[in-house]
Scaffold this motif. Structure first.
Motif, PDB file in Angstrom:
ATOM      1  N   SER A  77       4.258 -10.636  14.487  1.00 33.45           N
ATOM      2  CA  SER A  77       3.133  -9.783  14.638  1.00 33.45           C
ATOM      3  C   SER A  77       3.465  -8.426  14.301  1.00 33.45           C
ATOM      4  O   SER A  77       4.585  -7.980  14.792  1.00 33.45           O
ATOM      5  CB  SER A  77       2.280  -9.832  16.284  1.00 33.45           C
ATOM      6  N   GLY A  78       2.697  -7.614  13.452  1.00 32.19           N
ATOM      7  CA  GLY A  78       2.934  -6.541  12.919  1.00 32.19           C
ATOM      8  C   GLY A  78       1.640  -5.617  12.421  1.00 32.19           C
ATOM      9  O   GLY A  78       0.773  -6.310  12.378  1.00 32.19           O
ATOM     10  N   LEU A  79       2.058  -4.530  12.017  1.00 26.87           N
ATOM     11  CA  LEU A  79       0.911  -3.711  11.268  1.00 26.87           C
ATOM     12  C   LEU A  79       0.274  -4.373  10.106  1.00 26.87           C
ATOM     13  O   LEU A  79      -0.737  -4.089   9.341  1.00 26.87           O
ATOM     14  CB  LEU A  79       1.366  -2.440  11.129  1.00 26.87           C
ATOM     15  N   HIS A  80       1.335  -5.147   9.361  1.00 32.36           N
ATOM     16  CA  HIS A  80       0.928  -5.957   8.089  1.00 32.36           C
ATOM     17  C   HIS A  80       0.550  -7.407   8.360  1.00 32.36           C
ATOM     18  O   HIS A  80       0.774  -8.204   7.491  1.00 32.36           O
ATOM     19  CB  HIS A  80       2.156  -5.814   7.435  1.00 32.36           C
ATOM     20  N   SER A  81      -0.048  -7.897   9.569  1.00 25.93           N
ATOM     21  CA  SER A  81      -0.407  -8.899   9.759  1.00 25.93           C
ATOM     22  C   SER A  81      -1.868  -9.272   9.249  1.00 25.93           C
ATOM     23  O   SER A  81      -2.989  -9.324   9.864  1.00 25.93           O
ATOM     24  CB  SER A  81      -0.506  -9.442  11.249  1.00 25.93           C
ATOM     25  N   TYR A  82      -2.001  -9.458   7.870  1.00 29.59           N
ATOM     26  CA  TYR A  82      -3.233  -9.637   7.258  1.00 29.59           C
ATOM     27  C   TYR A  82      -3.328 -10.908   6.350  1.00 29.59           C
ATOM     28  O   TYR A  82      -3.690 -10.942   5.218  1.00 29.59           O
ATOM     29  CB  TYR A  82      -3.366  -8.404   6.295  1.00 29.59           C
ATOM     30  N   ALA A  83      -2.465 -12.036   7.029  1.00 28.66           N
ATOM     31  CA  ALA A  83      -2.512 -13.073   6.068  1.00 28.66           C
ATOM     32  C   ALA A  83      -3.798 -13.800   5.757  1.00 28.66           C
ATOM     33  O   ALA A  83      -3.951 -14.351   4.488  1.00 28.66           O
ATOM     34  CB  ALA A  83      -1.817 -14.148   7.114  1.00 28.66           C
ATOM     35  N   GLY A  84      -4.795 -13.501   6.708  1.00 24.56           N
ATOM     36  CA  GLY A  84      -6.299 -14.347   6.345  1.00 24.56           C
ATOM     37  C   GLY A  84      -6.182 -15.524   6.330  1.00 24.56           C
ATOM     38  O   GLY A  84      -7.148 -16.163   5.560  1.00 24.56           O
ATOM     39  N   LEU A  85      -5.398 -16.026   7.039  1.00 29.39           N
ATOM     40  CA  LEU A  85      -5.426 -17.683   7.389  1.00 29.39           C
ATOM     41  C   LEU A  85      -6.741 -18.001   8.467  1.00 29.39           C
ATOM     42  O   LEU A  85      -7.051 -17.495   9.266  1.00 29.39           O
ATOM     43  CB  LEU A  85      -4.175 -18.197   8.092  1.00 29.39           C
ATOM     44  N   ASN A  86      -7.180 -19.202   7.484  1.00 27.11           N
ATOM     45  CA  ASN A  86      -8.572 -19.783   8.218  1.00 27.11           C
ATOM     46  C   ASN A  86      -7.961 -20.309   9.821  1.00 27.11           C
ATOM     47  O   ASN A  86      -7.027 -20.746   9.549  1.00 27.11           O
ATOM     48  CB  ASN A  86      -9.024 -20.642   7.501  1.00 27.11           C
ATOM     49  N   LEU A 114       5.099   3.456  -2.623  1.00 31.68           N
ATOM     50  CA  LEU A 114       3.826   3.529  -2.657  1.00 31.68           C
ATOM     51  C   LEU A 114       2.898   3.012  -1.330  1.00 31.68           C
ATOM     52  O   LEU A 114       2.227   3.493  -0.584  1.00 31.68           O
ATOM     53  CB  LEU A 114       3.096   2.944  -3.753  1.00 31.68           C
ATOM     54  N   GLY A 115       3.724   1.935  -0.775  1.00 31.88           N
ATOM     55  CA  GLY A 115       3.170   1.439   0.574  1.00 31.88           C
ATOM     56  C   GLY A 115       3.680   2.379   1.556  1.00 31.88           C
ATOM     57  O   GLY A 115       2.755   2.559   2.560  1.00 31.88           O
ATOM     58  N   ALA A 116       4.845   3.160   1.694  1.00 23.06           N
ATOM     59  CA  ALA A 116       4.869   4.263   2.570  1.00 23.06           C
ATOM     60  C   ALA A 116       4.136   5.490   2.480  1.00 23.06           C
ATOM     61  O   ALA A 116       3.561   5.948   3.727  1.00 23.06           O
ATOM     62  CB  ALA A 116       6.266   4.668   2.322  1.00 23.06           C
ATOM     63  N   ILE A 117       3.452   5.727   1.362  1.00 22.91           N
ATOM     64  CA  ILE A 117       2.597   6.674   0.999  1.00 22.91           C
ATOM     65  C   ILE A 117       1.263   6.384   1.680  1.00 22.91           C
ATOM     66  O   ILE A 117       0.659   7.092   2.374  1.00 22.91           O
ATOM     67  CB  ILE A 117       2.278   7.067  -0.464  1.00 22.91           C
ATOM     68  N   TRP A 118       0.964   5.076   1.480  1.00 20.19           N
ATOM     69  CA  TRP A 118      -0.436   4.319   1.934  1.00 20.19           C
ATOM     70  C   TRP A 118      -0.318   4.350   3.437  1.00 20.19           C
ATOM     71  O   TRP A 118      -1.249   4.746   4.257  1.00 20.19           O
ATOM     72  CB  TRP A 118      -0.508   2.926   1.673  1.00 20.19           C
ATOM     73  N   ALA A 119       1.020   4.155   4.109  1.00 17.48           N
ATOM     74  CA  ALA A 119       1.110   4.097   5.672  1.00 17.48           C
ATOM     75  C   ALA A 119       1.002   5.413   6.262  1.00 17.48           C
ATOM     76  O   ALA A 119       0.272   5.611   7.143  1.00 17.48           O
ATOM     77  CB  ALA A 119       2.416   3.453   5.886  1.00 17.48           C
ATOM     78  N   GLU A 120       1.307   6.445   5.377  1.00 16.78           N
ATOM     79  CA  GLU A 120       1.084   7.725   5.985  1.00 16.78           C
ATOM     80  C   GLU A 120      -0.337   8.064   5.860  1.00 16.78           C
ATOM     81  O   GLU A 120      -0.907   8.784   6.913  1.00 16.78           O
ATOM     82  CB  GLU A 120       1.698   8.909   5.046  1.00 16.78           C
ATOM     83  N   ALA A 121      -1.136   7.943   4.880  1.00 21.83           N
ATOM     84  CA  ALA A 121      -2.569   8.060   4.961  1.00 21.83           C
ATOM     85  C   ALA A 121      -3.356   7.236   5.895  1.00 21.83           C
ATOM     86  O   ALA A 121      -4.247   7.537   6.377  1.00 21.83           O
ATOM     87  CB  ALA A 121      -2.986   7.704   3.463  1.00 21.83           C
ATOM     88  N   ALA A 122      -2.977   6.080   6.315  1.00 17.88           N
ATOM     89  CA  ALA A 122      -3.499   5.094   7.076  1.00 17.88           C
ATOM     90  C   ALA A 122      -3.131   5.449   8.390  1.00 17.88           C
ATOM     91  O   ALA A 122      -3.964   5.155   9.349  1.00 17.88           O
ATOM     92  CB  ALA A 122      -3.182   3.575   6.821  1.00 17.88           C
ATOM     93  N   TRP A 123      -1.943   5.361   9.002  1.00 18.64           N
ATOM     94  CA  TRP A 123      -1.376   5.432  10.263  1.00 18.64           C
ATOM     95  C   TRP A 123      -0.712   6.767  10.557  1.00 18.64           C
ATOM     96  O   TRP A 123      -0.197   6.963  11.770  1.00 18.64           O
ATOM     97  CB  TRP A 123      -0.267   4.347  10.412  1.00 18.64           C
ATOM     98  N   GLY A 124      -0.705   7.881   9.644  1.00 20.33           N
ATOM     99  CA  GLY A 124      -0.199   8.920   9.892  1.00 20.33           C
ATOM    100  C   GLY A 124       1.334   9.002   9.948  1.00 20.33           C
ATOM    101  O   GLY A 124       2.221  10.218  10.441  1.00 20.33           O
ATOM    102  N   TRP A 172       6.853   5.837   7.444  1.00 21.08           N
ATOM    103  CA  TRP A 172       8.038   4.769   7.902  1.00 21.08           C
ATOM    104  C   TRP A 172       7.748   4.743   9.389  1.00 21.08           C
ATOM    105  O   TRP A 172       8.017   5.481  10.258  1.00 21.08           O
ATOM    106  CB  TRP A 172       9.359   4.944   7.234  1.00 21.08           C
ATOM    107  N   GLY A 173       7.602   3.345  10.013  1.00 21.01           N
ATOM    108  CA  GLY A 173       7.802   3.071  11.386  1.00 21.01           C
ATOM    109  C   GLY A 173       8.610   1.816  11.824  1.00 21.01           C
ATOM    110  O   GLY A 173       8.518   1.269  12.724  1.00 21.01           O
ATOM    111  N   TRP A 174       9.290   1.481  10.710  1.00 24.80           N
ATOM    112  CA  TRP A 174       9.991   0.065  10.973  1.00 24.80           C
ATOM    113  C   TRP A 174       9.357  -0.916  11.544  1.00 24.80           C
ATOM    114  O   TRP A 174       9.704  -1.752  12.220  1.00 24.80           O
ATOM    115  CB  TRP A 174      11.264   0.652  12.135  1.00 24.80           C
ATOM    116  N   ASP A 175       8.224  -1.048  11.140  1.00 19.71           N
ATOM    117  CA  ASP A 175       7.403  -2.324  11.118  1.00 19.71           C
ATOM    118  C   ASP A 175       8.017  -3.523  10.528  1.00 19.71           C
ATOM    119  O   ASP A 175       8.893  -3.428   9.641  1.00 19.71           O
ATOM    120  CB  ASP A 175       5.966  -2.231  10.459  1.00 19.71           C
ATOM    121  N   PRO A 176       8.005  -4.614  11.036  1.00 18.31           N
ATOM    122  CA  PRO A 176       8.737  -5.897  10.510  1.00 18.31           C
ATOM    123  C   PRO A 176       8.737  -6.063   9.276  1.00 18.31           C
ATOM    124  O   PRO A 176       9.569  -6.369   8.508  1.00 18.31           O
ATOM    125  CB  PRO A 176       8.145  -7.025  11.056  1.00 18.31           C
TER     126      PRO A 176
END
Length: 322
Positions: free
Chosen positions: A313-322, A244-254, A257-261
């Motif tokens: 650092s990568g496309l999934h860097s959404y840690a949200g740390l303050n 499902l993450g791969a399907i979302w990646a296709e919708a978001a980034w075109g 799979w891009g071998w993001d970390p």
């Protein structure tokens, strides 16, 4: 949608209270483990005969009604506290979602909280029997460590998610991955205890402190079966989450799979768990070798959660740390 700071604060209070109740439950399970050795003697002593006056209609001896062993009472109380803590824990997650007006797993703090709640819920399902109740301590310890890290290092104030996460795929993809990860926690703990149980069988070093503690755990066979069954449940869930993450990646980034970390390590963890299931079904690999592979899979999950999210650092860097 504006953030409801009042509900967000109540979410934090519920989270902190749940942590304290989990901690109290862990203390009770420590006491249960310490008194388990005397459980058999307690049951035996409760059955000593009592002499009464014999009549034509009553026997000369009757047993005293059986009393629960101290370890059993401690275990039941600890389990009740776990249920209370999970209720508070889920309440904190729900309140965070209502306060932010979005699914409450948009940063690492929320993701770890949801994953731990999933692990505890899985424990309530698979650790129902009294025989497996001593395992609760070894489920609560990593859960408490993760929750402590989440509530301190990873904590993020209630806020909207970044635009890249504002998608209907967020509740689907992340919730499934969280559920699978929580069940993998049970599996990893069971395999770790299985290796310890193999290292210290009942006949080995009975007079050592470690040997006495290990002897109170379930059998190695029970631990092995528990690890296998929980992995069988979590493995397809995690696989579906990756897809499902791969399907979302296709919708978001075109691209799918891009071998993001994050993608790469998730795939590696999935391969390791697939190898464990294969090894578990292969003659000659069913014992310690398969267990080590299972532990390696859980280590990969932790590496993916902390190192990849916080260091790389990568496309999934959404840690949200303050």
């Amino acid at each position: 949608m504006p953030i409801d700071d009042n509900l967000a604060r109540w979410s934090d209070i519920s989270f902190e209270t749940a942590f304290v109740v989990y901690l109290l439950a862990a203390i009770l399970f420590i006491a249960q483990l310490a008194t388990t050795r005397t459980a058999t003697l307690s049951r035996a002593s409760s059955l000593h005969p009592q002499l009464i006056a014999a009549t034509s209609s009553t026997p000369g001896y009757v047993p005293v009604p059986e009393r629960r062993a101290p370890s059993e009472r401690l275990g039941r109380t600890g389990l009740a506290l776990v249920m209370l803590a999970l209720t508070l824990h889920i309440g904190s997650i729900v309140l965070r979602g209502i306060a932010t007006g979005r699914p409450p797993w948009g940063n690492m703090y929320e993701f770890v909280s949801v994953t731990c709640a999933a692990g505890i819920l899985a424990g309530l399902i698979v650790l129902r029997s009294e025989q497996l109740r001593t395992l609760w301590l070894f489920v609560l310890v990593p859960t408490l460590i993760l929750l402590f890290i989440a509530g301190t290092v990873l904590y993020a104030n209630a806020a909207p998610v970044v635009p890249a996460l504002q998608s209907y795929w967020l509740p689907v993809h992340v919730s499934i991955v969280s559920l699978g990860s929580g069940v993998f926690l049970i599996s990893g703990a069971a395999s770790t205890l299985f290796l310890i149980r193999i290292r210290y069988p009942d006949s080995a070093v009975p007079d050592s402190r470690v040997g006495r503690i290990v002897a109170r755990l379930p059998s190695a066979h029970s631990l092995d079966v528990l690890a296998y069954k929980t992995t069988i449940f979590a493995f397809p869930l995690f696989g579906i989450g990756v897809i499902l993450g791969a399907i979302w990646a296709e919708a978001a980034w075109g691209r799918f799979w891009g071998w993001d970390p994050k993608e790469t390590v998730s795939f590696i963890a999935w391969i390791i768990y697939a190898a464990y299931l294969h090894a578990r079904a292969t003659s000659g690999w069913r014992d310690t070798r398969a267990a080590w592979i299972n532990i390696a899979g859980f280590v990969a999950m932790l590496f993916n959660l902390f190192i990849i999210n916080m260091v790389v650092s990568g496309l999934h860097s959404y840690a949200g740390l303050n």
